[in-house]
Design a protein around this motif. Structure first.
Motif, PDB file in Angstrom:
ATOM      1  N   THR A   3       0.826  -1.206   0.000  1.00 25.71           N
ATOM      2  CA  THR A   3       0.000   0.000   0.000  1.00 25.71           C
ATOM      3  C   THR A   3       0.857   1.252   0.000  1.00 25.71           C
ATOM      4  N   ARG A   4       1.989   1.180   0.683  1.00 23.79           N
ATOM      5  CA  ARG A   4       2.857   2.348   0.807  1.00 23.79           C
ATOM      6  C   ARG A   4       3.483   2.735  -0.517  1.00 23.79           C
ATOM      7  N   ASP A   5       3.619   1.739  -1.456  1.00 25.91           N
ATOM      8  CA  ASP A   5       4.270   2.005  -2.738  1.00 25.91           C
ATOM      9  C   ASP A   5       3.300   2.488  -3.812  1.00 25.91           C
ATOM     10  N   ILE A   6       2.026   2.475  -3.532  1.00 25.35           N
ATOM     11  CA  ILE A   6       1.031   2.903  -4.506  1.00 25.35           C
ATOM     12  C   ILE A   6       1.074   4.420  -4.691  1.00 25.35           C
ATOM     13  N   ALA A  14      -9.510   6.778  -4.835  1.00 28.27           N
ATOM     14  CA  ALA A  14     -10.223   5.761  -4.060  1.00 28.27           C
ATOM     15  C   ALA A  14     -10.997   6.386  -2.900  1.00 28.27           C
ATOM     16  N   GLY A  15     -10.353   7.311  -2.209  1.00 26.33           N
ATOM     17  CA  GLY A  15     -11.015   7.982  -1.095  1.00 26.33           C
ATOM     18  C   GLY A  15     -12.185   8.837  -1.545  1.00 26.33           C
ATOM     19  N   SER A  16     -12.057   9.480  -2.686  1.00 30.04           N
ATOM     20  CA  SER A  16     -13.123  10.339  -3.206  1.00 30.04           C
ATOM     21  C   SER A  16     -14.376   9.548  -3.545  1.00 30.04           C
ATOM     22  N   VAL A 295     -14.879   0.456  -0.739  1.00 33.40           N
ATOM     23  CA  VAL A 295     -14.579   1.054  -2.038  1.00 33.40           C
ATOM     24  C   VAL A 295     -13.100   1.424  -2.120  1.00 33.40           C
ATOM     25  N   TYR A 296     -12.598   2.016  -1.045  1.00 32.86           N
ATOM     26  CA  TYR A 296     -11.190   2.433  -0.997  1.00 32.86           C
ATOM     27  C   TYR A 296     -10.255   1.238  -1.213  1.00 32.86           C
ATOM     28  N   GLU A 297     -10.466   0.179  -0.446  1.00 32.03           N
ATOM     29  CA  GLU A 297      -9.613  -0.997  -0.563  1.00 32.03           C
ATOM     30  C   GLU A 297      -9.811  -1.697  -1.904  1.00 32.03           C
ATOM     31  N   ALA A 298     -11.051  -1.693  -2.420  1.00 31.92           N
ATOM     32  CA  ALA A 298     -11.324  -2.336  -3.706  1.00 31.92           C
ATOM     33  C   ALA A 298     -10.571  -1.643  -4.832  1.00 31.92           C
ATOM     34  N   VAL A 299     -10.549  -0.308  -4.792  1.00 32.65           N
ATOM     35  CA  VAL A 299      -9.822   0.447  -5.820  1.00 32.65           C
ATOM     36  C   VAL A 299      -8.329   0.158  -5.738  1.00 32.65           C
ATOM     37  N   THR A 301      -6.894  -2.522  -4.460  1.00 33.75           N
ATOM     38  CA  THR A 301      -6.672  -3.907  -4.868  1.00 33.75           C
ATOM     39  C   THR A 301      -6.716  -4.050  -6.381  1.00 33.75           C
ATOM     40  N   SER A 302      -7.679  -3.374  -6.995  1.00 33.67           N
ATOM     41  CA  SER A 302      -7.799  -3.411  -8.447  1.00 33.67           C
ATOM     42  C   SER A 302      -6.560  -2.815  -9.109  1.00 33.67           C
ATOM     43  N   TYR A 303      -6.049  -1.735  -8.510  1.00 32.61           N
ATOM     44  CA  TYR A 303      -4.870  -1.072  -9.067  1.00 32.61           C
ATOM     45  C   TYR A 303      -3.629  -1.967  -8.991  1.00 32.61           C
ATOM     46  N   THR A 304      -3.422  -2.561  -7.813  1.00 35.45           N
ATOM     47  CA  THR A 304      -2.255  -3.408  -7.633  1.00 35.45           C
ATOM     48  C   THR A 304      -2.344  -4.660  -8.504  1.00 35.45           C
ATOM     49  N   ALA A 305      -3.567  -5.213  -8.659  1.00 36.28           N
ATOM     50  CA  ALA A 305      -3.732  -6.401  -9.494  1.00 36.28           C
ATOM     51  C   ALA A 305      -3.431  -6.094 -10.950  1.00 36.28           C
ATOM     52  N   LYS A 306      -3.777  -4.885 -11.360  1.00 37.05           N
ATOM     53  CA  LYS A 306      -3.548  -4.467 -12.743  1.00 37.05           C
ATOM     54  C   LYS A 306      -2.066  -4.353 -13.056  1.00 37.05           C
ATOM     55  N   ASP A 307      -1.263  -3.967 -12.035  1.00 33.83           N
ATOM     56  CA  ASP A 307       0.158  -3.734 -12.247  1.00 33.83           C
ATOM     57  C   ASP A 307       1.004  -5.004 -12.099  1.00 33.83           C
ATOM     58  N   ARG A 308       0.368  -6.112 -11.738  1.00 31.01           N
ATOM     59  CA  ARG A 308       1.134  -7.340 -11.575  1.00 31.01           C
ATOM     60  C   ARG A 308       1.485  -7.970 -12.919  1.00 31.01           C
TER      61      ARG A 308
END
Length: 308
Positions: A3-6, A14-16, A295-299, A301-308
């Motif tokens: 999370t810290r590297d995002i 995500a927060g918005s 929603v925050y965590e889902a966004v 998670t989706s972002y990190t999964a996309k970058d794998r």
């Protein structure tokens, strides 16, 4: 990717999104809670920590609909939505950025979580305070809704107090920002595997059927309730500082400063006065926190999964 590297801007988006949805869903609860916190609303006599059958949320909302129309349940929603995007966005962005900076100097996760959350909360308190002043004014107005309500409130505040009127309650909000630090401190701890094992014990394993989102929701709710309960009196103080009628000379105001206001509430109304509307705050906290952080965590998670 941790999370810290995002990228902090991902935290911002995500927060918005999560905050906007949460505000809309919980708007009626927020309205009733604000009126219970106030000393000038007709709801001032309902300063009870636990809602009785005669004062259930449904009954209170029905009363508002009967006297002011159903649209009144969403009074203050416009400034809330106008502020929630920059508020939640800025909060999560500043929190994430602060963690990145602090990680270079501090190696204790608890200190980082507490400090970053508090810094983000203080920045938000001062940046977004004008929105909250207008929102509180609209929510305490027990007349029917009018399309010119926002314009009238802003104009009245500016005409009678200039820019100072939009800073009411900022000091209380800044002090109350410690809630955000406490929240993230507890939240990050509860997200660990140890918390799940202590709650679900025999059922939580590597192949557990306990959904990750249930874990995150429980962590978010528990941490929010703990942090908010500790700092809740600052919310009541904030409302009292903002409820004063426009144009009232400073020396004639019943509530003027944070400490003076808190002391006066306690002496006149007791501990229950410091926790006016607290039950409704809990009723709002559960759906709002779940929605926002799922929603925050889902966004993320989706972002990190996309970058794998």
């Amino acid at each position: 990717m941790s999370t810290r590297d995002i990228n902090p801007f991902v935290h911002l988006a995500a927060g918005s999104i999560g905050g906007s949805i949460g505000v809309i869903v919980t708007s009626p609860i927020e309205l009733v809670k604000t009126r219970q916190q106030s000393s000038v609303s007709s709801y001032a006599s309902m300063k009870v920590i636990a809602l009785s059958k005669d004062r259930s949320l449904v009954k209170l909302c029905s009363q508002i609909i009967k006297n002011e129309g159903y649209r009144s349940l969403f009074k203050g929603l416009t400034p809330s939505l106008a502020a929630v995007v920059p508020t939640k966005a800025a909060f999560f962005y500043i929190n994430a950025k602060s963690r990145q900076v602090l990680a270079n100097f501090v190696h204790q996760g608890q200190v980082i979580n507490l400090t970053a959350g508090t810094v983000a909360g203080i920045c938000n308190a001062f940046m977004m305070n004008p929105f909250w002043v207008v929102k509180t004014k609209l929510q305490l107005d027990e007349r029917g809704c009018n399309k010119d309500d926002i314009k009238r409130s802003v104009t009245n505040i500016w005409r009678t107090e200039s820019w100072r009127g939009f800073t009411r309650g900022a000091s209380a909000s800044a002090i109350g920002s410690l809630e955000h630090g406490l929240y993230f401190l507890v939240y990050e701890e509860l997200k660990t595997r140890k918390f799940c094992m202590s709650v679900f014990s025999d059922v939580y394993r590597e192949t557990s059927y306990v959904p990750a989102m249930v874990h995150l929701s429980a962590s978010a709710c528990v941490s929010k309730v703990i942090a908010n309960t500790i700092m809740y009196p600052t919310e009541v103080v904030r409302t009292r500082l903002r409820e004063v009628a426009e144009g009232t000379p400073y020396h004639e105001r019943k509530y003027r400063r944070v400490v003076q206001t808190l002391r006066r509430i306690y002496l006149e109304e007791g501990l229950s006065g410091c926790y006016s509307g607290w039950t409704l705050q809990l009723a709002k906290t559960i759906p709002f926190t779940i929605i926002t952080f799922l929603v925050y965590e889902a966004v993320l998670t989706s972002y990190t999964a996309k970058d794998r």
